[in-house]
Write an enzyme that holds these catalytic residues in place. Structure first.
Site, PDB file in Angstrom:
ATOM      1  N   LYS A   1       0.825  -1.217   0.000  1.00 22.86           N
ATOM      2  CA  LYS A   1       0.000   0.000   0.000  1.00 22.86           C
ATOM      3  C   LYS A   1       0.859   1.266   0.000  1.00 22.86           C
ATOM      4  O   LYS A   1       0.601   2.203  -0.767  1.00 22.86           O
ATOM      5  CB  LYS A   1      -0.941  -0.021   1.201  1.00 22.86           C
TER       6      LYS A   1
ATOM      7  N   LYS B   1       6.305  -6.875  10.402  1.00 25.78           N
ATOM      8  CA  LYS B   1       5.932  -6.167   9.183  1.00 25.78           C
ATOM      9  C   LYS B   1       7.119  -5.536   8.462  1.00 25.78           C
ATOM     10  O   LYS B   1       7.143  -5.423   7.250  1.00 25.78           O
ATOM     11  CB  LYS B   1       4.901  -5.081   9.538  1.00 25.78           C
TER      12      LYS B   1
ATOM     13  N   THR C   1       3.982   1.463  -0.923  1.00 23.40           N
ATOM     14  CA  THR C   1       4.685   1.470  -2.208  1.00 23.40           C
ATOM     15  C   THR C   1       3.794   2.066  -3.294  1.00 23.40           C
ATOM     16  O   THR C   1       4.254   2.862  -4.124  1.00 23.40           O
ATOM     17  CB  THR C   1       5.086   0.030  -2.586  1.00 23.40           C
TER      18      THR C   1
ATOM     19  N   PHE D   1      -3.694  -0.200   7.196  1.00 20.14           N
ATOM     20  CA  PHE D   1      -4.261  -1.526   6.978  1.00 20.14           C
ATOM     21  C   PHE D   1      -5.329  -1.493   5.888  1.00 20.14           C
ATOM     22  O   PHE D   1      -5.260  -0.686   4.964  1.00 20.14           O
ATOM     23  CB  PHE D   1      -4.787  -2.114   8.276  1.00 20.14           C
TER      24      PHE D   1
ATOM     25  N   PHE E   1       3.483  -8.527  -9.005  1.00 26.34           N
ATOM     26  CA  PHE E   1       4.659  -9.226  -8.477  1.00 26.34           C
ATOM     27  C   PHE E   1       5.213 -10.148  -9.565  1.00 26.34           C
ATOM     28  O   PHE E   1       4.462 -10.631 -10.432  1.00 26.34           O
ATOM     29  CB  PHE E   1       4.295 -10.015  -7.217  1.00 26.34           C
TER      30      PHE E   1
ATOM     31  N   ALA F   1      -3.574   1.614  12.873  1.00 31.29           N
ATOM     32  CA  ALA F   1      -4.978   1.584  12.446  1.00 31.29           C
ATOM     33  C   ALA F   1      -5.769   0.474  13.110  1.00 31.29           C
ATOM     34  O   ALA F   1      -6.990   0.535  13.142  1.00 31.29           O
ATOM     35  CB  ALA F   1      -5.062   1.440  10.935  1.00 31.29           C
TER      36      ALA F   1
END
Length: 573
Positions: A81, A115, A83, A314, A394, A286
């Site tokens: 997110k 994370k 990125t 999130f 990806f 969040a």
């Protein structure tokens, strides 16, 4: 393949004064912290807020347009997110639209935990990533210090029996203010303080992580230093022996706390790999807080750019919902567009596939996962927001499955959807997304008129919680524990039950159980506790087993972080 930190290290950064000058800021408008980081000077903020972002300064204007980047529920595979937020802003600048990034600061808890960092990745990063991910400009240290100063002053007042506003001393059994630490440390969740000669009374307490502190929320919602100090003074910390509430103002701590936070109130200016200006400021989680960067930074980004590209923590069910009902309500903001970030592998995971099998083709798992992205799109549209979908590509994705997702978004959900490769290709990889977002924003000429929160200001917290649970999470009902029922009654008795609700729950599921995947509905949402955050201006509803002090995983990211022979940091991601 180069790692994020290797890509970041290979980038050529411009002096921060040049980044500031590109925004129309004078040298006296910034306070450099080295060559590549600066704070926006406090004295410059009022003037910046009155600038015309399109003309570049001078005439007060309504400001730029706010682009909100959110995502599907996070998965262990990662969605990217932040990125995408960086890549989208870079791409907007590439097509000639002036975009400023507005992000949260990373917390050391996830950096060293599960994370990792929060500066983006690949060719879509904000830099210098090592400094931003670690100590940065010391804002989190200031917040931790201010929070713990109040804790120390509470215990001091208890020790000396200092009379409060009613003339009665604090009842030590009622103290609710815990200490904080910007680190995941489960051993500190529950402790006993006051041990040792002369340190009584003994009492049970504990630590939360700094990003769960009400002080963090206050800093991120405050309009200015005057509002900051007033909000700090309203923090509820205990009751006195007469049963009356005790605040930080009663303790006499608010002024000193504000002094510790003075520099931390100034937004931090950095840049992306491709030179986009970025304001990184504040960082409430969040899942256990409201999950947005500071109002001051967002307003500054809106004044300095044609678009302010920001994110909410999130998935959209937590971050975007709180962005709408807490941050936007408090600050008078209205997003012009919302972008939902998803990946093929995330949809397959939500469709029931095991993490180890995500590289295997399974169109049926993708189909099941598409129900999750549909849920988030519908939720955002229910807030009156135009929506675009960014499919973060990806290298091991299957093109057929990518096309399957894009076709569903475009043909079934009726929203713009684009395959994005900004991690590998930088701004060019998100150019199509940028054009769609810009077109949607241009068409939304009155964002404040279109934006429609799900519950009105002043709604009873139980009613607001029920609306969020049933309309966003698709629960059948909300169930309050006996403790939460008593807390609700007390809030209503004191006339404080009409503040916005901040739902604290797992981000990994629409339910309160992180193991339940997919777009489920008809479940029960159990609320075990209601906490008043009077200074921040909301009520925290804790659902399920959510912890306000996370623990480290069995193999924390810290194990892979070290210094190389040249003294450079390795292992950050």
């Amino acid at each position: 393949m180069a790692t994020d930190i290797e890509i970041a290290r290979a980038a050529t950064l411009r002096p921060i004064r040049a980044i500031a000058a590109g925004l129309g800021l004078a040298e006296t408008d910034i306070e450099p912290h080295g060559h590549f980081i600066a704070k926006i000077a406090a004295k410059a903020l009022p003037a910046v807020a009155g600038r015309d972002p399109v003309a570049g300064g001078g005439v007060p204007a309504a400001g730029g347009k706010l682009i909100l980047v959110t995502a599907v529920n996070p998965t262990p595979a990662g969605e990217g997110k932040t990125t995408t937020t960086v890549g989208l802003a870079d791409a907007l600048n590439r097509i000639g639209r002036r975009a400023v990034i507005a992000l949260r600061e990373p917390s050391l808890g996830p950096v060293f935990g599960r994370k990792g960092g929060a500066t983006g990745g690949g060719q879509a990063q904000v830099l210098p990533m090592e400094k931003i991910n670690l100590h940065f400009t010391g804002d989190f240290h200031a917040i931790t210090s201010a929070h713990n100063l109040l804790a120390a002053m509470i215990d001091n007042a208890v020790h000396f029996g200092t009379p409060m506003a009613t003339g009665a001393a604090i009842n030590p059994r009622t103290v609710t203010w815990r200490r904080v630490l910007d680190m995941n440390d489960r051993a500190l969740r529950q402790i006993v303080s006051g041990m040792g000669t002369g340190n009584h009374p003994l009492r049970e307490t504990g630590f939360d992580i700094t990003v769960a502190s009400e002080v963090m929320a206050i800093l991120c919602l405050a309009d200015d230093v005057a509002d900051l100090q007033a909000r700090l003074a309203r923090i509820r910390v205990a009751k006195d022996m007469a049963g009356s509430p005790v605040t930080a103002g009663d303790i006499g701590a608010a002024g000193a706390m504000a002094a510790l936070l003075l520099d931390a109130m100034q937004p931090n200016l950095v840049q992306s790999i491709h030179g986009s200006p970025a304001l990184i400021h504040g960082g409430p989680f969040a899942n256990i807080a409201h999950g947005c960067n500071s109002v001051i930074a967002t307003r500054t980004a809106l004044a300095l750019g044609e678009f302010a590209v920001t994110e909410a923590g999130f998935g959209a069910d937590l971050g975007a919902e709180k962005f709408a009902h807490i941050k936007c309500r408090s600050a008078g903001l209205a997003p012009a567009v919302a972008v939902v970030v998803a990946t093929v592998r995330a949809l397959k995971y939500h469709g029931g596939m095991a993490l180890a099998d995500l590289g295997t083709a399974d169109p049926h798992a993708v189909d099941r996962g598409l129900e999750v992205i549909a849920r988030h799109v519908e939720n955002l549209q229910s807030l009156g927001l135009p929506v675009a979908v960014a499919i973060n590509a990806f290298s091991n994705d299957r093109p057929k499955e990518q096309r399957q997702v894009l076709a569903h978004c475009r043909n079934v959900l009726g929203v713009a959807a684009h395959l994005c490769s900004h991690w590998a290709d930088g701004p060019a990889g998100a150019e199509e997304l940028a054009r769609s977002v810009a077109a949607l924003a241009d068409a939304n000429t009155e964002p404040h008129a279109a934006f429609t929160p799900l519950y009105a200001t002043g709604t009873d917290v139980y009613d607001a919680l029920t609306i969020v649970a049933t309309r966003i999470h698709r629960a059948a009902q909300v169930t309050l524990s006996p403790a939460a029922q008593k807390q609700l009654a007390a809030l209503r008795h004191e006339g404080l039950a009409n503040l916005p609700v901040c739902l604290a729950k797992t981000p990994y599921s629409f339910t309160a159980d992180e193991k339940v995947r997919g777009a489920v509905f008809g479940h029960d949402l159990p609320i075990r506790e209601l906490r008043l955050a009077a200074g921040a201006g909301f009520i925290v509803a804790l659902a399920g087993e959510i912890a306000t002090m996370p623990g480290l995983p069995k193999l924390p990211s810290a194990i892979g972080i070290h210094l190389d022979a040249q003294g450079r940091i390795e292992g950050l991601s």
